[in-house]
Design a protein around this motif. Structure first.
Motif, PDB file in Angstrom:
ATOM      1  N   VAL A 104      10.880   2.989  -6.378  1.00  0.00           N
ATOM      2  CA  VAL A 104      10.246   3.268  -5.090  1.00  0.00           C
ATOM      3  C   VAL A 104      10.996   2.471  -4.023  1.00  0.00           C
ATOM      4  CG1 VAL A 104       8.137   3.093  -3.728  1.00  0.00           C
ATOM      5  CG2 VAL A 104       8.005   3.656  -6.162  1.00  0.00           C
ATOM      6  N   ALA A 105      11.226   3.092  -2.872  1.00  0.00           N
ATOM      7  CA  ALA A 105      11.948   2.417  -1.787  1.00  0.00           C
ATOM      8  C   ALA A 105      11.374   2.818  -0.446  1.00  0.00           C
ATOM      9  CB  ALA A 105      13.435   2.741  -1.850  1.00  0.00           C
TER      10      ALA A 105
ATOM     11  N   GLN B 159     -13.717   3.545   9.083  1.00  0.00           N
ATOM     12  CA  GLN B 159     -12.542   3.587   8.218  1.00  0.00           C
ATOM     13  C   GLN B 159     -11.695   2.327   8.348  1.00  0.00           C
ATOM     14  OE1 GLN B 159     -10.650   7.224   9.510  1.00  0.00           O
ATOM     15  NE2 GLN B 159     -11.887   8.470   8.141  1.00  0.00           N
ATOM     16  N   ALA B 160     -12.341   1.235   8.644  1.00  0.00           N
ATOM     17  CA  ALA B 160     -11.620  -0.019   8.859  1.00  0.00           C
ATOM     18  C   ALA B 160     -10.895  -0.494   7.614  1.00  0.00           C
ATOM     19  CB  ALA B 160     -12.590  -1.099   9.332  1.00  0.00           C
ATOM     20  N   ALA B 161     -11.338  -0.053   6.437  1.00  0.00           N
ATOM     21  CA  ALA B 161     -10.714  -0.510   5.189  1.00  0.00           C
ATOM     22  C   ALA B 161      -9.352   0.130   4.963  1.00  0.00           C
ATOM     23  CB  ALA B 161     -11.619  -0.192   4.007  1.00  0.00           C
ATOM     24  N   LEU B 162      -9.060   1.217   5.669  1.00  0.00           N
ATOM     25  CA  LEU B 162      -7.775   1.868   5.497  1.00  0.00           C
ATOM     26  C   LEU B 162      -6.673   1.006   6.108  1.00  0.00           C
ATOM     27  CD1 LEU B 162      -8.682   5.554   6.425  1.00  0.00           C
ATOM     28  CD2 LEU B 162      -8.384   4.580   4.149  1.00  0.00           C
ATOM     29  N   PRO B 163      -5.509   0.912   5.454  1.00  0.00           N
ATOM     30  CA  PRO B 163      -4.407   0.103   5.991  1.00  0.00           C
ATOM     31  C   PRO B 163      -3.994   0.591   7.378  1.00  0.00           C
ATOM     32  CG  PRO B 163      -3.972   0.760   3.727  1.00  0.00           C
ATOM     33  CD  PRO B 163      -5.169   1.542   4.184  1.00  0.00           C
ATOM     34  N   ALA B 164      -3.839  -0.322   8.301  1.00  0.00           N
ATOM     35  CA  ALA B 164      -3.409   0.041   9.648  1.00  0.00           C
ATOM     36  C   ALA B 164      -1.915   0.328   9.655  1.00  0.00           C
ATOM     37  CB  ALA B 164      -3.729  -1.081  10.621  1.00  0.00           C
ATOM     38  N   PRO B 165      -1.458   1.223  10.533  1.00  0.00           N
ATOM     39  CA  PRO B 165      -0.028   1.504  10.606  1.00  0.00           C
ATOM     40  C   PRO B 165       0.712   0.364  11.304  1.00  0.00           C
ATOM     41  CG  PRO B 165      -1.172   2.679  12.335  1.00  0.00           C
ATOM     42  CD  PRO B 165      -2.232   2.022  11.493  1.00  0.00           C
TER      43      PRO B 165
ATOM     44  N   LEU C  57      -2.603   7.626   4.208  1.00  0.00           N
ATOM     45  CA  LEU C  57      -1.410   6.915   4.656  1.00  0.00           C
ATOM     46  C   LEU C  57      -0.327   7.858   5.149  1.00  0.00           C
ATOM     47  CD1 LEU C  57      -0.933   4.066   2.005  1.00  0.00           C
ATOM     48  CD2 LEU C  57      -1.556   3.821   4.413  1.00  0.00           C
ATOM     49  N   PHE C  58      -0.374   9.117   4.701  1.00  0.00           N
ATOM     50  CA  PHE C  58       0.696  10.060   5.026  1.00  0.00           C
ATOM     51  C   PHE C  58       0.248  11.096   6.052  1.00  0.00           C
ATOM     52  CE2 PHE C  58       1.413   8.745   0.574  1.00  0.00           C
ATOM     53  CZ  PHE C  58       2.638   8.115   0.731  1.00  0.00           C
ATOM     54  N   ASN C  59       1.186  11.555   6.862  1.00  0.00           N
ATOM     55  CA  ASN C  59       0.906  12.591   7.861  1.00  0.00           C
ATOM     56  C   ASN C  59       0.992  13.965   7.210  1.00  0.00           C
ATOM     57  OD1 ASN C  59       0.639  14.258  10.062  1.00  0.00           O
ATOM     58  ND2 ASN C  59       2.665  13.802  10.897  1.00  0.00           N
TER      59      ASN C  59
ATOM     60  N   ALA D 286       0.831  -1.206   0.000  1.00  0.00           N
ATOM     61  CA  ALA D 286       0.000   0.000   0.000  1.00  0.00           C
ATOM     62  C   ALA D 286       0.864   1.254   0.000  1.00  0.00           C
ATOM     63  CB  ALA D 286      -0.926  -0.010   1.217  1.00  0.00           C
ATOM     64  N   SER D 287       1.932   1.231   0.778  1.00  0.00           N
ATOM     65  CA  SER D 287       2.824   2.389   0.839  1.00  0.00           C
ATOM     66  C   SER D 287       3.522   2.613  -0.498  1.00  0.00           C
ATOM     67  CB  SER D 287       3.868   2.187   1.941  1.00  0.00           C
ATOM     68  OG  SER D 287       3.256   2.114   3.207  1.00  0.00           O
ATOM     69  N   ARG D 288       3.975   1.548  -1.122  1.00  0.00           N
ATOM     70  CA  ARG D 288       4.662   1.684  -2.416  1.00  0.00           C
ATOM     71  C   ARG D 288       3.703   2.179  -3.494  1.00  0.00           C
ATOM     72  NH1 ARG D 288       9.828  -0.782  -2.259  1.00  0.00           N
ATOM     73  NH2 ARG D 288      10.105  -1.993  -0.342  1.00  0.00           N
ATOM     74  N   ALA D 289       2.477   1.692  -3.466  1.00  0.00           N
ATOM     75  CA  ALA D 289       1.488   2.132  -4.448  1.00  0.00           C
ATOM     76  C   ALA D 289       1.163   3.614  -4.274  1.00  0.00           C
ATOM     77  CB  ALA D 289       0.221   1.298  -4.323  1.00  0.00           C
ATOM     78  N   ALA D 290       1.076   4.053  -3.015  1.00  0.00           N
ATOM     79  CA  ALA D 290       0.777   5.458  -2.740  1.00  0.00           C
ATOM     80  C   ALA D 290       1.918   6.356  -3.225  1.00  0.00           C
ATOM     81  CB  ALA D 290       0.554   5.655  -1.241  1.00  0.00           C
ATOM     82  N   LEU D 291       3.140   5.951  -2.973  1.00  0.00           N
ATOM     83  CA  LEU D 291       4.291   6.713  -3.460  1.00  0.00           C
ATOM     84  C   LEU D 291       4.319   6.749  -4.983  1.00  0.00           C
ATOM     85  CD1 LEU D 291       6.995   5.373  -0.993  1.00  0.00           C
ATOM     86  CD2 LEU D 291       6.214   7.747  -1.122  1.00  0.00           C
TER      87      LEU D 291
END
Length: 351
Positions: free
Chosen positions: A344-345, A201-207, A89-91, A51-56
């Protein structure tokens, strides 16, 4: 005749080599980050990693599209940052952390390397895209920094989209605030008016459970005209009090760009220390004094660490070569250029 021919041959060779050199340099280049911190493979599930890589990648694609079409570095930076401001996903923007009072207060900055114009905002609560507000300050006001309700009022007057404060609410950040205040023995404020009901918002990826991340997003770019630009946006730190402002909107600390120095920087980390070390400006000054970009970036990160602050930076040079430096185990980051496939990294040991 032979002399004339020799001269023509030499001239042709010179032109050919110059053209080769120009072709070798990227026509455009972009780098982004989504925050640095304690980010380890053992703490991310495959789903969180993906999820993080896709967002980036989504943010990188948005900025790259601008540059591919001949757009400016500043437009590309804004486009990439706005995508991350809209991603929980981002602050930053919609994924911003909460203050001790239960509010989302947003900061951002942009800077043009070609003319050193800059704009920043702090403590926004109703402007959907803080980076757009920072740019408006730069282009539509005589000022560099605006804060609080006045900054939101200016953004609204400039025609920027305004939202109810509840737009920025995310359950994961709210629970992060509850945990931080409970552990500190401080009172937990009432759940914000208009906030999503628990579980919505349960569908959102948990940290990650043990994630400690300096939540900031940013981008640096070089466009086809050789212009550099930088932009950064953040929700600050969880449970911050007294109107705390970090390094992001402080030009020269968390954000800086200068074509004269050949450098654009966006930082993420312990803001108080990055301010004291004037990290972004000093990296550019080092590069302008002929220090290698990677050495300049690492030297500043090391200096901030000596003071007590951890974090990372992304740096763009006039050659189009991005630099990443960090004093943490990871930094969400990505880069692309006209002559380089996107990459992406997340973890520090990734290229």
């Amino acid at each position: 005749m032979r002399i004339a021919c020799s001269g023509l041959i030499a001239l042709f060779a010179l032109c050919f080599s110059t053209a080769q050199a120009q072709d070798a340099a990227p026509r455009w280049s972009l780098a982004i980050h989504g925050g640095a911190g304690v980010i380890e493979r053992s703490s991310l599930t495959p789903e969180q990693d993906a999820a993080s890589r896709a967002a980036l990648q989504g943010a990188l694609d948005a900025g790259s599209a601008v540059l591919k079409s001949g757009g400016s570095a500043l437009d590309a930076v804004q486009a990439a940052v706005q995508v991350m401001e809209d991603d929980p996903l981002f602050n930053a923007g919609r994924g911003a952390v909460f203050t001790a009072a239960g509010r989302n207060e947003l900061d951002a900055a942009v800077m043009n390397g070609s003319d050193l114009t800059a704009g920043s905002v702090a403590g926004l609560t109703t402007t959907r895209h803080p980076v757009a507000a920072a740019r408006a300050v730069m282009e539509r006001s005589p000022h560099v920094m605006l804060i609080g309700p006045g900054a939101d009022a200016f953004a609204a007057q400039a025609g920027l989209e305004q939202v109810d404060p509840s737009y920025f609410f995310t359950e994961r950040r709210w629970q992060g605030l509850v945990k931080a205040l409970t552990e500190a023995g401080q009172p937990v404020p009432p759940r914000p008016v208009g906030a999503a009901i628990p579980g919505a918002q349960a569908a959102l990826p948990a940290p990650p459970l043990n994630e400690k991340k300096f939540g900031t997003v940013g981008a640096v770019a070089l466009d086809a005209q050789g212009r550099l630009a930088a932009g950064t946006s953040t929700g600050g730190t969880t449970a911050k009090r007294w109107g705390r402002v970090g390094d992001v909107p402080v030009i020269g600390a968390g954000t800086y760009a200068s074509n004269a120095d050949g450098c654009a920087v966006s930082a993420t980390g312990d803001g108080e220390y990055f301010i004291r070390a004037t990290v972004a400006r000093d990296i550019c000054a080092r590069i302008g004094s002929a220090t290698a970009p990677d050495a300049a970036a690492q030297a500043e990160i090391d200096e901030a660490r000596t003071l007590g602050g951890l974090g990372g930076v992304i740096v763009m040079t006039t050659t189009g070569a991005p630099v990443f430096a960090m004093s943490t185990s990871g930094m969400y980051r990505a880069a692309a250029a006209s002559d380089t496939p996107p990459r992406v990294a997340i973890y520090a040991d990734e290229p």
